[in-house]
Design an enzyme around this catalytic site. Structure first.
Site, mmCIF file in Angstrom:
data_model
loop_
_atom_site.group_PDB
_atom_site.id
_atom_site.type_symbol
_atom_site.label_atom_id
_atom_site.label_comp_id
_atom_site.label_asym_id
_atom_site.label_seq_id
_atom_site.Cartn_x
_atom_site.Cartn_y
_atom_site.Cartn_z
ATOM 1 N N CYS A 86 12.745 35.817 -10.626
ATOM 2 C CA CYS A 86 11.787 35.600 -9.534
ATOM 3 C C CYS A 86 12.156 34.339 -8.737
ATOM 4 O O CYS A 86 13.132 34.332 -8.018
ATOM 5 C CB CYS A 86 10.357 35.557 -10.084
ATOM 6 S SG CYS A 86 9.132 35.788 -8.797
ATOM 7 N N HIS A 200 9.789 40.403 -13.626
ATOM 8 C CA HIS A 200 9.628 39.454 -14.731
ATOM 9 C C HIS A 200 9.787 40.134 -16.095
ATOM 10 O O HIS A 200 8.782 40.503 -16.705
ATOM 11 C CB HIS A 200 8.226 38.845 -14.677
ATOM 12 C CG HIS A 200 8.041 37.828 -13.603
ATOM 13 N ND1 HIS A 200 8.325 36.493 -13.778
ATOM 14 C CD2 HIS A 200 7.593 37.953 -12.330
ATOM 15 C CE1 HIS A 200 8.056 35.830 -12.664
ATOM 16 N NE2 HIS A 200 7.614 36.692 -11.765
ATOM 17 N N GLU A 202 10.245 38.754 -18.872
ATOM 18 C CA GLU A 202 9.572 37.945 -19.911
ATOM 19 C C GLU A 202 8.086 38.257 -19.981
ATOM 20 O O GLU A 202 7.408 37.849 -20.921
ATOM 21 C CB GLU A 202 9.828 36.449 -19.664
ATOM 22 C CG GLU A 202 8.905 35.755 -18.673
ATOM 23 C CD GLU A 202 9.216 36.058 -17.217
ATOM 24 O OE1 GLU A 202 10.046 36.956 -16.946
ATOM 25 O OE2 GLU A 202 8.614 35.412 -16.333
#
Lengths: 222, 80
Positions: A86, A200, A202
């Site tokens: 990002c 994302h 994660e």
């Protein structure tokens, strides 16, 4: 496996990223933006998401000039891996470690939702656990994710197998949330050791949070 | 000396903000607007009094930080 996670003023995904890599068994450390060196035993540097320097001037622009980025460049030039998620992707384009630029989303809205992505190339470490055309579900959360590159640059990306992911729907058909050229969600450099993506992974580490598809991505870098 | 730097998206790079502003102007019945581009302006006071040197320095600032030349163009105006 040692992972260094870069933290600028305004970074806000460093601890999610730390959680994700520790879940996969990595040893992690936070790298403050004013540091000028990265320890030799760090295998992977991750530039986490957020709003470094409040996105002032352009997203990632001021962060790209910070002391740690010289060390990140040196880390990449030594052949070790770098991942930008990002805002981290924006920082990597601003430092020209990755080609292109991230513009304001086409419809000007901040987009925060789960989105499907189709694997364009699995011939790299990051997506090595996937097959081409696999569809994964990963959250996106950005205002400036509209990937731009000129036609020559785009051709070079495809010629060198540098396009990683396209935005798509659940059936793998093109679905472009932000106006990115060719619906591109992530790319890598020519040497395939620097990776950048707007989604994302994660945040997709637990089924209970909607998806665990991020595990397979980050595992590729381990 | 003052430097006035205007930065805008290159021709051929879609300016979504410009398009949105154009659309809003349309809805206010300003019908003579052909195209709108939205940019950014940086104004800085310089201690450098030599115009050529100032221009060289500000150009370098634009290349290094103020503009992203992958997608943006810039103009520099120097005012004494």
């Amino acid at each position: 496996m040692k992972v260094g996670i870069v933290q600028f003023p305004g970074t806000n995904c460093e601890y999610d990223t730390q959680y994700a890599f520790e879940k996969l068994g990595a040893e992690t450390s936070i790298l403050w933006h004013q540091e000028t060196t990265i320890a030799d035993d760090v295998d992977l540097v991750v530039i986490a998401g957020g709003f470094s320097y409040g996105d002032y001037l352009r997203s990632g622009a001021i962060a790209s000039k910070s002391p740690i980025m010289k060390a990140v460049k040196a880390h990449a030039e030594s052949g070790k891996k770098v991942l930008g998620i990002c805002n981290g992707f924006q920082v990597l384009t601003e430092t020209h470690m990755l080609p292109g630029a991230l513009k304001r989303n086409e419809h000007l809205h901040f987009i925060s939702k789960h989105h499907n992505l189709k694997v364009a190339s699995s011939s790299n470490d990051f997506l090595s656990k996937f097959d081409n055309s696999d569809v994964v579900n990963i959250p996106i959360a950005h205002h400036d994710g509209n990937f731009f590159i000129d036609q020559d640059g785009l051709k070079a990306l495809y010629d060198n197998d540098q396009v990683l992911l396209h935005y798509c729907d659940k059936d793998g058909k093109v679905s472009n949330p932000n106006g990115s050229v060719d619906s591109i969600a992530g790319i890598c450099n020519k040497a395939k050791n620097v990776f950048g993506l707007m989604p994302h992974p994660e945040r997709a580490m637990e089924d209970v949070l909607g998806s665990s598809d991020g595990i397979k991505m980050l595992e590729g870098l381990m | 000396m003052t430097a006035i730097i205007n930065i805008s998206l290159k021709n051929g790079v879609l300016d979504s903000q410009g398009k949105a502003v154009h659309h809003a102007l349309d809805s206010l019945h300003f019908e003579n607007v052909e195209d709108v581009r939205v940019g950014r302006q940086v104004i800085m006071k310089l201690t450098q009094e030599d115009e050529a040197k100032a221009l060289e320095e500000v150009t370098q600032m634009c290349e290094d930080l103020l503009a992203n030349t992958v997608i943006e163009d810039y103009t520099i105006e120097l005012v004494k």
